[in-house]
Each structure stands twice: as structure tokens, then as C-alpha cells.
Design a protein around this motif. Structure first.
Motif, PDB file in Angstrom:
ATOM      1  N   TRP A  14       0.825  -1.206   0.000  1.00  0.00           N
ATOM      2  CA  TRP A  14       0.000   0.000   0.000  1.00  0.00           C
ATOM      3  C   TRP A  14       0.861   1.258   0.000  1.00  0.00           C
ATOM      4  O   TRP A  14       1.755   1.416   0.842  1.00  0.00           O
ATOM      5  CB  TRP A  14      -0.902   0.022   1.216  1.00  0.00           C
ATOM      6  CG  TRP A  14      -2.007  -0.994   1.170  1.00  0.00           C
ATOM      7  CD1 TRP A  14      -2.194  -1.973   0.237  1.00  0.00           C
ATOM      8  CD2 TRP A  14      -3.059  -1.129   2.120  1.00  0.00           C
ATOM      9  NE1 TRP A  14      -3.303  -2.710   0.544  1.00  0.00           N
ATOM     10  CE2 TRP A  14      -3.855  -2.218   1.685  1.00  0.00           C
ATOM     11  CE3 TRP A  14      -3.408  -0.455   3.263  1.00  0.00           C
ATOM     12  CZ2 TRP A  14      -4.988  -2.638   2.386  1.00  0.00           C
ATOM     13  CZ3 TRP A  14      -4.523  -0.869   3.966  1.00  0.00           C
ATOM     14  CH2 TRP A  14      -5.307  -1.937   3.531  1.00  0.00           C
ATOM     15  N   LEU A  16       1.031   4.992   0.908  1.00  0.00           N
ATOM     16  CA  LEU A  16       0.270   5.734   1.914  1.00  0.00           C
ATOM     17  C   LEU A  16       0.515   7.226   1.922  1.00  0.00           C
ATOM     18  O   LEU A  16      -0.411   8.001   2.143  1.00  0.00           O
ATOM     19  CB  LEU A  16       0.581   5.169   3.303  1.00  0.00           C
ATOM     20  CG  LEU A  16       0.272   3.684   3.506  1.00  0.00           C
ATOM     21  CD1 LEU A  16       0.686   3.260   4.905  1.00  0.00           C
ATOM     22  CD2 LEU A  16      -1.204   3.398   3.273  1.00  0.00           C
ATOM     23  N   SER A  31       3.146   0.656   3.367  1.00  0.00           N
ATOM     24  CA  SER A  31       2.684  -0.079   4.541  1.00  0.00           C
ATOM     25  C   SER A  31       3.654  -1.182   4.943  1.00  0.00           C
ATOM     26  O   SER A  31       3.521  -1.758   6.022  1.00  0.00           O
ATOM     27  CB  SER A  31       1.291  -0.668   4.282  1.00  0.00           C
ATOM     28  OG  SER A  31       1.301  -1.502   3.139  1.00  0.00           O
ATOM     29  N   CYS A  53       4.535  -0.745   9.161  1.00  0.00           N
ATOM     30  CA  CYS A  53       3.874   0.294   8.365  1.00  0.00           C
ATOM     31  C   CYS A  53       4.278   1.715   8.778  1.00  0.00           C
ATOM     32  O   CYS A  53       4.348   2.040   9.965  1.00  0.00           O
ATOM     33  CB  CYS A  53       2.375   0.127   8.523  1.00  0.00           C
ATOM     34  SG  CYS A  53       1.421   1.331   7.628  1.00  0.00           S
ATOM     35  N   GLU A 283      -9.850   0.582  -4.858  1.00  0.00           N
ATOM     36  CA  GLU A 283      -9.067   0.750  -3.635  1.00  0.00           C
ATOM     37  C   GLU A 283      -9.037   2.222  -3.201  1.00  0.00           C
ATOM     38  O   GLU A 283      -9.222   3.139  -4.000  1.00  0.00           O
ATOM     39  CB  GLU A 283      -7.635   0.251  -3.853  1.00  0.00           C
ATOM     40  CG  GLU A 283      -7.552  -1.205  -4.274  1.00  0.00           C
ATOM     41  CD  GLU A 283      -7.952  -2.166  -3.166  1.00  0.00           C
ATOM     42  OE1 GLU A 283      -8.119  -1.711  -2.008  1.00  0.00           O
ATOM     43  OE2 GLU A 283      -8.095  -3.367  -3.448  1.00  0.00           O
ATOM     44  N   ARG A 286      -4.891   7.234  -0.849  1.00  0.00           N
ATOM     45  CA  ARG A 286      -4.337   7.641   0.437  1.00  0.00           C
ATOM     46  C   ARG A 286      -3.767   9.048   0.455  1.00  0.00           C
ATOM     47  O   ARG A 286      -3.767   9.715   1.481  1.00  0.00           O
ATOM     48  CB  ARG A 286      -3.253   6.656   0.863  1.00  0.00           C
ATOM     49  CG  ARG A 286      -3.782   5.352   1.424  1.00  0.00           C
ATOM     50  CD  ARG A 286      -4.562   5.589   2.697  1.00  0.00           C
ATOM     51  NE  ARG A 286      -4.752   4.356   3.415  1.00  0.00           N
ATOM     52  CZ  ARG A 286      -4.462   4.168   4.693  1.00  0.00           C
ATOM     53  NH1 ARG A 286      -3.977   5.155   5.400  1.00  0.00           N
ATOM     54  NH2 ARG A 286      -4.665   3.020   5.270  1.00  0.00           N
ATOM     55  N   GLU A 300      -4.165   2.252  -2.025  1.00  0.00           N
ATOM     56  CA  GLU A 300      -4.097   0.927  -1.433  1.00  0.00           C
ATOM     57  C   GLU A 300      -4.047  -0.184  -2.485  1.00  0.00           C
ATOM     58  O   GLU A 300      -4.074  -1.365  -2.122  1.00  0.00           O
ATOM     59  CB  GLU A 300      -5.268   0.722  -0.475  1.00  0.00           C
ATOM     60  CG  GLU A 300      -5.171   1.596   0.760  1.00  0.00           C
ATOM     61  CD  GLU A 300      -6.282   1.355   1.764  1.00  0.00           C
ATOM     62  OE1 GLU A 300      -7.111   0.445   1.522  1.00  0.00           O
ATOM     63  OE2 GLU A 300      -6.324   2.069   2.784  1.00  0.00           O
ATOM     64  N   SER A 302      -1.404  -0.449  -4.095  1.00  0.00           N
ATOM     65  CA  SER A 302       0.060  -0.567  -4.110  1.00  0.00           C
ATOM     66  C   SER A 302       0.692   0.189  -5.269  1.00  0.00           C
ATOM     67  O   SER A 302       1.792  -0.153  -5.704  1.00  0.00           O
ATOM     68  CB  SER A 302       0.485  -2.047  -4.157  1.00  0.00           C
ATOM     69  OG  SER A 302      -0.086  -2.768  -3.091  1.00  0.00           O
ATOM     70  N   THR A 356     -11.459  -2.645   2.177  1.00  0.00           N
ATOM     71  CA  THR A 356     -10.190  -2.801   2.861  1.00  0.00           C
ATOM     72  C   THR A 356      -9.773  -4.253   2.818  1.00  0.00           C
ATOM     73  O   THR A 356     -10.533  -5.128   2.421  1.00  0.00           O
ATOM     74  CB  THR A 356     -10.288  -2.344   4.329  1.00  0.00           C
ATOM     75  OG1 THR A 356     -11.341  -3.072   4.970  1.00  0.00           O
ATOM     76  CG2 THR A 356     -10.589  -0.860   4.418  1.00  0.00           C
ATOM     77  N   LYS A 360      -4.824  -6.271   6.856  1.00  0.00           N
ATOM     78  CA  LYS A 360      -4.163  -4.985   7.074  1.00  0.00           C
ATOM     79  C   LYS A 360      -4.852  -4.202   8.173  1.00  0.00           C
ATOM     80  O   LYS A 360      -4.350  -4.040   9.259  1.00  0.00           O
ATOM     81  CB  LYS A 360      -4.158  -4.166   5.781  1.00  0.00           C
ATOM     82  CG  LYS A 360      -3.292  -4.764   4.708  1.00  0.00           C
ATOM     83  CD  LYS A 360      -1.835  -4.631   5.058  1.00  0.00           C
ATOM     84  CE  LYS A 360      -1.011  -5.291   3.974  1.00  0.00           C
ATOM     85  NZ  LYS A 360      -0.092  -4.400   3.381  1.00  0.00           N
ATOM     86  N   ARG A 364      -9.712   3.034   6.978  1.00  0.00           N
ATOM     87  CA  ARG A 364      -8.787   3.593   6.001  1.00  0.00           C
ATOM     88  C   ARG A 364      -7.757   4.510   6.639  1.00  0.00           C
ATOM     89  O   ARG A 364      -6.702   4.755   6.070  1.00  0.00           O
ATOM     90  CB  ARG A 364      -9.543   4.357   4.918  1.00  0.00           C
ATOM     91  CG  ARG A 364     -10.219   5.634   5.433  1.00  0.00           C
ATOM     92  CD  ARG A 364     -10.930   6.343   4.313  1.00  0.00           C
ATOM     93  NE  ARG A 364     -11.661   7.487   4.774  1.00  0.00           N
ATOM     94  CZ  ARG A 364     -11.183   8.706   4.873  1.00  0.00           C
ATOM     95  NH1 ARG A 364      -9.930   8.920   4.561  1.00  0.00           N
ATOM     96  NH2 ARG A 364     -11.921   9.696   5.291  1.00  0.00           N
ATOM     97  N   PRO A 367      -3.238   2.919   9.188  1.00  0.00           N
ATOM     98  CA  PRO A 367      -2.457   2.072   8.300  1.00  0.00           C
ATOM     99  C   PRO A 367      -1.617   1.042   9.036  1.00  0.00           C
ATOM    100  O   PRO A 367      -0.416   0.926   8.845  1.00  0.00           O
ATOM    101  CB  PRO A 367      -1.562   3.099   7.592  1.00  0.00           C
ATOM    102  CG  PRO A 367      -1.329   4.140   8.619  1.00  0.00           C
ATOM    103  CD  PRO A 367      -2.607   4.215   9.420  1.00  0.00           C
TER     104      PRO A 367
END
Length: 368
Positions: A14, A16, A31, A53, A283, A286, A300, A302, A356, A360, A364, A367
Motif C-alpha cells: 500500500w 500511503l 505499509s 507500516c 481501492e 491515500r 491501497e 500498491s 479494505t 491490514k 482507512r 495504516p
């Protein structure tokens, strides 16, 4: 108006947070605890920064240095010598994870998770590993936001999932005396000083408000805040990514979209917008960041995505007038609020669920 996708960078976990260093490129926190340096062509290099994370990423300067917060402490990274590890590391007495972070006026501030009955705020001077100050009595849940005032080095703001935003006057040595203002709002996703005398609050239930900073030298009664209420309906979104200088960023998983609205003079103009599709698919987005003529988004899924638009809301709040035309000119925050209230659904106070991953986290904004 839609933006054009230029590059998609697959980062492996993820994405972030985003920061920019003039001498190096775009820095993305993940993360998995890594920092990733991305160039303008989408190439990246990885540094293992934390054991878990990264909850917050902030610039220390514009050219070379960032700070990160995670379960194993706060670390400061100089990208001129990134391979040598952090140039500074800061811990708390309980070894509790840090969730929030800010840097201003030569000071680093961080807020912790709840441990026992209290959570803590630490303030450091980068030249000394021992904290200048600890605030441990004013919040009773995770501290999700810490912000220094932009021009007044003595004011610090904190926000928590306990529903409170606190403003501290750091000239007072005792915490009880330093507590300058308490705003009772809702579980805080983000909060900050909008100006020298205004504060915004954004909750995890997607409610938004603007408050006056208390002037305790005056006998005047504190004005009532401008309450925008639940902004998902009027802002046509499922969640608010964050409030940024000059714009707000809103996401919609079901529509696989991200939308930016100009945020000027403490008003959000939904008649003018910049859209990103397919954004980060289903997703959560962030973070969003502007650099020169490009817009960077982290999600999220990635991925870091790099976009371009010939006309876009600039980070300083200015907006290109050719492409972003407004059909009306509202003259006050109260008029803006009435517009939002008109669109607000009666009884719509429950937060819509967001996609989500079970391994994890279920929220949201956490993290970890």
C-alpha cells in the motif's frame, strides 16, 4: 475536466504518503515500512526504513530531508546519505507506535497510539534526541493528527479518535495551563490551521467544519463554527482523502474515481473540479501531491500514479480561470454552508463502508 495518466508505478504494498525533495524526486511511504524514491519517469529505488507500516511522512526541508513515524519510532532521513540509515531517531518512554507527525519552526512533533488510559504527544528539537516537551493528559485515544501553527511557533494542534481537537500554547510549562482551546467534534481524520485564526476539522465520518482560533486576550464570545455536516453527498464522494492547500480531494471506490475541488477563501466550489479515472480502481486513495505540472496519487492498490493536466488547481490555491469556470459567486461561508445543508440527506450519519483488506486494517485512516 479529466487528467491524463502518464505513469503507473507498482510499489508492492500500500502506498500511503507522498513527499517531494527538490534534489532527489518524489518520496512514497509504504505499509511494508519502506521509503521509495520515484523519478519523473516512474523509476524507483527502495529503502527499508521501518520494521512495519509507516503511518506518517513529512518534509523536514524541501531539498533533502524527510521524517517518518511508525511503530518503531520517528526517524529522520537525509537522502544525500540514505544508505547510511536515519540521521536521527526518536522514541517514546512506552515504546508505543507513533501515528501522526509534523515539522515546523525547527521542531518535530509526533502523536502516539493509546496505551493504557492516555496517548502522548512528543516534541523534539532535531539537535537533541531528548524530548523538549511531552503532553500526556489531554487525549484518551489514538492521536491521528499533530500540526504546528504556520506562523506562531508557540501554538500546536492535535486531533484524536477521542473526538477532540486541542490547541496548546507551548509557552506554558504545565499541560493544564497550556491547553488553549478544546474543540469537541468527532473522531478526527485530519485537522489543521487554515490561516492565522481559523482551524478545520475533518472526521472519520466524513463531517467537516471550520472553527475560529480562540483569542483569549479578547472578551468576545467564541463564534460558532461553520458546520458543513456530512460532505459525501454534496461533494459526490464516498470518502474525503484530505484537505490540502487550495483544494480538497475526494474518492469514490464504487465509481473508481478521484475528484479535486478548489478550496479557496474557506469555501469548496463543487462547480469546478478535476477528475481522475480510473484513479486507484476500487481501492482507497491515500494521498495526493502536486509537483510542477504533474499530480501524484498514492493508493491501497500498491501503486503510485503520475497524472498531468494542462489546467489544474495549483498548490497555492490559485486556479486556472480558462478551464475552471464557476457559474456563481458565493460571498460568505454561511451561504456555502446552506448549499451543503440543502444537499445533506436527513439522518445520513453512518459512514459508508470502504473496501479494505482483512490482513491490514479495517479503517482507512489506520495504516497498521
Amino acid at each position: 475536466m479529466e487528467s491524463q495518466l502518464i505513469h503507473t508505478v507498482e510499489l508492492g504494498d500500500w502506498a500511503l504518503g507522498i513527499a517531494s525533495l527538490d534534489n532527489h524526486g518524489i518520496v512514497v511511504s509504504l505499509s511494508d515500512g519502506s521509503l521509495n524514491l520515484v523519478d519523473s519517469n516512474g523509476n524507483f529505488s527502495r529503502t527499508d526504513a521501518h520494521s512495519g507500516c509507516i503511518s506518517s511522512l513529512r518534509n523536514v526541508d524541501k531539498k533533502n530531508i524527510v521524517a517518518t513515524a511508525a511503530a518503531d519510532g520517528v526517524k529522520v532521513w537525509d537522502f544525500r546519505c540514505i544508505n547510511q540509515g536515519p540521521v536521527s531517531k526518536f522514541l517514546n518512554e512506552k515504546n508505543v507506535p507513533f501515528l501522526s507527525l509534523d515539522f515546523e519552526h525547527g521542531l518535530l512533533g509526533a502523536g502516539s497510539e493509546l496505551e493504557g488510559t492516555d496517548s502522548e504527544i512528543y516534541i523534539w528539537d532535531l539537535r537533541n534526541s531528548s524530548p523538549l516537551r511531552k503532553l500526556s493528559e489531554s487525549h484518551h485515544d489514538d492521536i491521528t493528527e499533530v500540526k504546528f501553527h504556520g506562523t506562531n511557533k508557540d501554538l500546536l494542534l492535535s486531533g484524536s479518535t477521542d473526538g477532540y481537537v486541542n490547541v496548546y500554547d507551548l509557552t506554558f510549562p504545565e499541560e493544564e495551563d497550556a491547553l488553549h482551546q478544546v474543540i469537541n467534534f468527532a473522531s478526527i481524520h485530519s485537522a489543521d490551521f487554515l490561516s492565522a485564526s481559523r482551524i478545520y476539522t475533518l472526521s472519520h465520518m466524513e463531517t467537516f467544519a471550520i472553527h475560529e482560533l480562540n483569542d483569549k486576550s479578547s472578551d468576545l464570545k467564541e463564534p460558532q463554527p461553520v458546520q458543513f455536516g456530512d460532505v459525501r453527498e454534496p461533494w459526490n464522494c464516498e470518502y474525503v482523502v484530505n484537505i490540502y492547500p487550495g483544494y480538497v480531494a475526494c474518492g469514490s471506490n464504487s465509481q473508481e474515481s478521484l475528484t479535486l475541488y478548489p478550496f479557496q477563501n474557506e469555501k469548496v466550489d463543487t462547480e469546478r473540479k478535476l477528475t481522475f479515472k480510473p484513479a486507484h480502481g476500487e481501492e482507497v486513495v491515500r494521498d495526493v501531491f502536486f509537483k510542477d505540472s504533474r499530480i501524484y496519487t498514492a493508493g491501497e492498490d500498491s501503486k503510485l500514479k503520475i497524472w498531468q493536466s494542462s489546467h489544474w488547481p495549483a498548490p497555492d490555491g490559485s486556479v486556472d480561470s480558462e478551464e475552471l469556470q464557476t457559474s456563481k459567486d458565493e460571498n460568505s461561508l454561511n451561504e456555502d454552508y446552506r448549499k451543503f445543508k440543502k444537499h445533506k440527506k436527513d439522518g445520513s450519519k453512518e459512514q459508508k463502508s470502504k473496501k479494505t483488506k482483512k490482513d491490514k486494517h479495517s479503517n482507512r485512516f489506520k495504516p497498521y
